[in-house]
Design a protein around this motif. Sequence first.
Motif, PDB file in Angstrom:
ATOM      1  N   TYR A   1      -2.500   4.262  10.567  1.00  8.00           N
ATOM      2  CA  TYR A   1      -3.405   3.294   9.927  1.00  8.00           C
ATOM      3  C   TYR A   1      -2.602   2.213   9.204  1.00  8.00           C
ATOM      4  O   TYR A   1      -2.923   1.016   9.298  1.00  8.00           O
ATOM      5  N   ILE A   2      -1.566   2.616   8.493  1.00 10.49           N
ATOM      6  CA  ILE A   2      -0.752   1.638   7.761  1.00 10.49           C
ATOM      7  C   ILE A   2      -0.069   0.685   8.735  1.00 10.49           C
ATOM      8  O   ILE A   2       0.009  -0.524   8.493  1.00 10.49           O
ATOM      9  N   ARG A   3       0.434   1.197   9.859  1.00 12.43           N
ATOM     10  CA  ARG A   3       1.032   0.335  10.894  1.00 12.43           C
ATOM     11  C   ARG A   3       0.000  -0.632  11.460  1.00 12.43           C
ATOM     12  O   ARG A   3       0.293  -1.808  11.691  1.00 12.43           O
ATOM     13  N   ARG A   4      -1.219  -0.168  11.634  1.00  7.85           N
ATOM     14  CA  ARG A   4      -2.274  -0.993  12.238  1.00  7.85           C
ATOM     15  C   ARG A   4      -2.716  -2.118  11.318  1.00  7.85           C
ATOM     16  O   ARG A   4      -2.905  -3.257  11.758  1.00  7.85           O
ATOM     17  N   PHE A   5      -2.882  -1.833  10.022  1.00 10.81           N
ATOM     18  CA  PHE A   5      -3.464  -2.820   9.117  1.00 10.81           C
ATOM     19  C   PHE A   5      -2.485  -3.379   8.079  1.00 10.81           C
ATOM     20  O   PHE A   5      -2.789  -4.382   7.437  1.00 10.81           O
ATOM     21  N   GLY A   6      -1.327  -2.743   7.930  1.00 12.38           N
ATOM     22  CA  GLY A   6      -0.331  -3.255   6.994  1.00 12.38           C
ATOM     23  C   GLY A   6       0.896  -3.810   7.670  1.00 12.38           C
ATOM     24  O   GLY A   6       1.647  -4.586   7.087  1.00 12.38           O
ATOM     25  N   GLY A   7       1.118  -3.376   8.921  1.00 12.53           N
ATOM     26  CA  GLY A   7       2.272  -3.847   9.670  1.00 12.53           C
ATOM     27  C   GLY A   7       3.399  -2.842   9.702  1.00 12.53           C
ATOM     28  O   GLY A   7       3.501  -1.964   8.846  1.00 12.53           O
ATOM     29  N   ALA A   8       4.270  -2.988  10.701  1.00 14.43           N
ATOM     30  CA  ALA A   8       5.381  -2.058  10.881  1.00 14.43           C
ATOM     31  C   ALA A   8       6.349  -2.099   9.701  1.00 14.43           C
ATOM     32  O   ALA A   8       6.884  -1.065   9.290  1.00 14.43           O
ATOM     33  N   GLN A   9       6.566  -3.276   9.129  1.00 14.09           N
ATOM     34  CA  GLN A   9       7.516  -3.383   8.028  1.00 14.09           C
ATOM     35  C   GLN A   9       7.059  -2.574   6.814  1.00 14.09           C
ATOM     36  O   GLN A   9       7.864  -1.922   6.147  1.00 14.09           O
ATOM     37  N   VAL A  10       5.758  -2.601   6.526  1.00 11.20           N
ATOM     38  CA  VAL A  10       5.226  -1.835   5.403  1.00 11.20           C
ATOM     39  C   VAL A  10       5.346  -0.342   5.680  1.00 11.20           C
ATOM     40  O   VAL A  10       5.782   0.437   4.829  1.00 11.20           O
ATOM     41  N   ARG A  11       4.972   0.052   6.885  1.00 12.20           N
ATOM     42  CA  ARG A  11       5.080   1.470   7.262  1.00 12.20           C
ATOM     43  C   ARG A  11       6.526   1.946   7.194  1.00 12.20           C
ATOM     44  O   ARG A  11       6.817   3.053   6.718  1.00 12.20           O
ATOM     45  N   ASP A  12       7.449   1.111   7.645  1.00  7.55           N
ATOM     46  CA  ASP A  12       8.854   1.516   7.699  1.00  7.55           C
ATOM     47  C   ASP A  12       9.508   1.585   6.320  1.00  7.55           C
ATOM     48  O   ASP A  12      10.642   2.059   6.196  1.00  7.55           O
ATOM     49  N   ALA A  13       8.799   1.149   5.288  1.00  8.58           N
ATOM     50  CA  ALA A  13       9.344   1.257   3.934  1.00  8.58           C
ATOM     51  C   ALA A  13       9.418   2.703   3.475  1.00  8.58           C
ATOM     52  O   ALA A  13      10.178   3.023   2.552  1.00  8.58           O
TER      53      ALA A  13
ATOM     54  N   GLY B   1     -12.541  -7.486   1.166  1.00 10.67           N
ATOM     55  CA  GLY B   1     -12.693  -8.835   0.632  1.00 10.67           C
ATOM     56  C   GLY B   1     -12.721  -8.884  -0.885  1.00 10.67           C
ATOM     57  O   GLY B   1     -13.314  -9.793  -1.476  1.00 10.67           O
ATOM     58  N   LEU B   2     -12.050  -7.919  -1.528  1.00 13.68           N
ATOM     59  CA  LEU B   2     -12.041  -7.840  -2.989  1.00 13.68           C
ATOM     60  C   LEU B   2     -10.689  -8.277  -3.540  1.00 13.68           C
ATOM     61  O   LEU B   2      -9.645  -8.078  -2.912  1.00 13.68           O
ATOM     62  N   THR B   3     -10.712  -8.867  -4.704  1.00 12.84           N
ATOM     63  CA  THR B   3      -9.480  -9.250  -5.390  1.00 12.84           C
ATOM     64  C   THR B   3      -9.180  -8.220  -6.465  1.00 12.84           C
ATOM     65  O   THR B   3      -9.918  -8.091  -7.440  1.00 12.84           O
ATOM     66  N   VAL B   4      -8.115  -7.472  -6.263  1.00 14.75           N
ATOM     67  CA  VAL B   4      -7.701  -6.441  -7.212  1.00 14.75           C
ATOM     68  C   VAL B   4      -6.255  -6.721  -7.587  1.00 14.75           C
ATOM     69  O   VAL B   4      -5.385  -6.845  -6.724  1.00 14.75           O
ATOM     70  N   ASP B   5      -6.000  -6.854  -8.860  1.00  7.93           N
ATOM     71  CA  ASP B   5      -4.659  -7.177  -9.356  1.00  7.93           C
ATOM     72  C   ASP B   5      -3.812  -5.908  -9.382  1.00  7.93           C
ATOM     73  O   ASP B   5      -3.751  -5.192 -10.381  1.00  7.93           O
ATOM     74  N   LEU B   6      -3.141  -5.629  -8.262  1.00  8.36           N
ATOM     75  CA  LEU B   6      -2.351  -4.421  -8.138  1.00  8.36           C
ATOM     76  C   LEU B   6      -0.879  -4.707  -8.433  1.00  8.36           C
ATOM     77  O   LEU B   6      -0.327  -5.719  -7.985  1.00  8.36           O
ATOM     78  N   LYS B   7      -0.263  -3.801  -9.186  1.00 10.67           N
ATOM     79  CA  LYS B   7       1.151  -3.934  -9.507  1.00 10.67           C
ATOM     80  C   LYS B   7       1.965  -3.171  -8.465  1.00 10.67           C
ATOM     81  O   LYS B   7       1.837  -1.953  -8.338  1.00 10.67           O
ATOM     82  N   GLU B   8       2.796  -3.891  -7.733  1.00 12.80           N
ATOM     83  CA  GLU B   8       3.562  -3.266  -6.661  1.00 12.80           C
ATOM     84  C   GLU B   8       4.708  -2.429  -7.226  1.00 12.80           C
ATOM     85  O   GLU B   8       5.562  -2.943  -7.958  1.00 12.80           O
ATOM     86  N   PRO B   9       4.749  -1.154  -6.913  1.00 14.57           N
ATOM     87  CA  PRO B   9       5.866  -0.310  -7.365  1.00 14.57           C
ATOM     88  C   PRO B   9       7.075  -0.518  -6.461  1.00 14.57           C
ATOM     89  O   PRO B   9       6.958  -1.097  -5.373  1.00 14.57           O
ATOM     90  N   PRO B  10       8.246  -0.056  -6.859  1.00 13.11           N
ATOM     91  CA  PRO B  10       9.417  -0.168  -5.980  1.00 13.11           C
ATOM     92  C   PRO B  10       9.229   0.695  -4.739  1.00 13.11           C
ATOM     93  O   PRO B  10       8.553   1.735  -4.793  1.00 13.11           O
ATOM     94  N   PRO B  11       9.800   0.280  -3.617  1.00  6.68           N
ATOM     95  CA  PRO B  11       9.728   1.114  -2.404  1.00  6.68           C
ATOM     96  C   PRO B  11      10.370   2.473  -2.657  1.00  6.68           C
ATOM     97  O   PRO B  11      11.149   2.641  -3.605  1.00  6.68           O
TER      98      PRO B  11
END
Length: 389
Positions: A301-313, A272-282
């Motif tokens: 874990y990434i598939r569970r909480f980030g989704g398949a699309q994020v994991r598949d990157a 529940g924290l707001t952290v200004d993260l800069k997304e790097p290129p895949p």
Amino acid sequence: MTGVSFHEFRITDSQRLDFHYEIDSETEKKTGEIHFQSNIPIPFDPDSVALALSTMCGSAYRRVRMDLRVSPRARKVVESFLRCELSAPARGGVTPERRRRGNVLSFSGGFDSLAALRLMPDDTNLVSMDFGGRFSTEKPFFDKFRPTVISTNIVGTDFQRNSWSFMGIGAILTAPIHAAKYMTFGSILEAGVDNLRRLPLTSRGQTFPPFAGAGYRNAPYVAGITEIGTAMILVTYCPEVVNDSLASLALPGEEKLYRKYVLASIAAERAGLTVDLKEPPPPATRRPFGRNFTADFLSLYIRRFGGAQVRDAFLTDVPAEIDALSERLALTFYERINTTIMQKFPVELAGGLYERAAVAGLVPYTEDDWREYMIVRDALAPYHPTVAR
């Protein structure tokens, strides 16, 4: 028979040590020069140098010669680690024992060593290795913490491949000035497949011989914590430096950088924290499942909480049974502490470790966590057989 010799040691202003090496085998001879340079004066004690050189050798050579006057105590440690006799001039007398206290952290500034720092006592001594080359992104960030820095040109030589322990050369060379009792690396649970093996408890957490020879005892603060755990620590204790730490640990387009960013994003969201993260290129290329243990282990874990699309990157060809586990299991053990790995952690430091970790939401495994941990380990075993041993 392969042998190596180190000779022509030269010390300049108590801050730089240069020496030559020769590697002989039946087919070729290699020669070159290595240097260690410190940002502060250090004694370059012969025993410390011999122990540092042993980490560059491992058990790769049948003959090792050092033109250093080595004490009987250091010689015994070095020969045991090298698994061969050390040819070196003897040094008489007895080296007096110093009273040791406090901690030394081998600090790179990446997520894992930064998380270890946040769990350690406030007066911890930091020692960083400046390897240059592809590691040059680390120095601008770790310099902000004002560590003792040992620069060297080891990377790119044969010595880089002989033992991981060369990463601790800085701590060994500075042992005479810090006189610390404990030594820590930012080495986490999934850093090596061996960490998840069914090993006897007595084999976990031992102090590696060259570091024990330098007077240290191993204090593996983050050995029982995953990459998501270290991300949880950073977004809790120092969110303002997460972007700089990310930039220091890998180059844009590398899988490691993107994976760490994803984990930090998930950690911040779940806390529940707001952290200004800069997304790097895949990642520029995706790795098939089964090639890299760390990526495979974290993919659930990434598939569970980030989704398949994020994991598949960053990962391809994930087996259906692995995907099914990501959906079926809670996977909260990724956010907690594996106490089996921590069996030999110094008791006198444990209170501080667990208290600080708890602030970031990390507590020891529950019974359900252990059950799921073993399910995941067994699921990974066909692809990484070492974990089944």
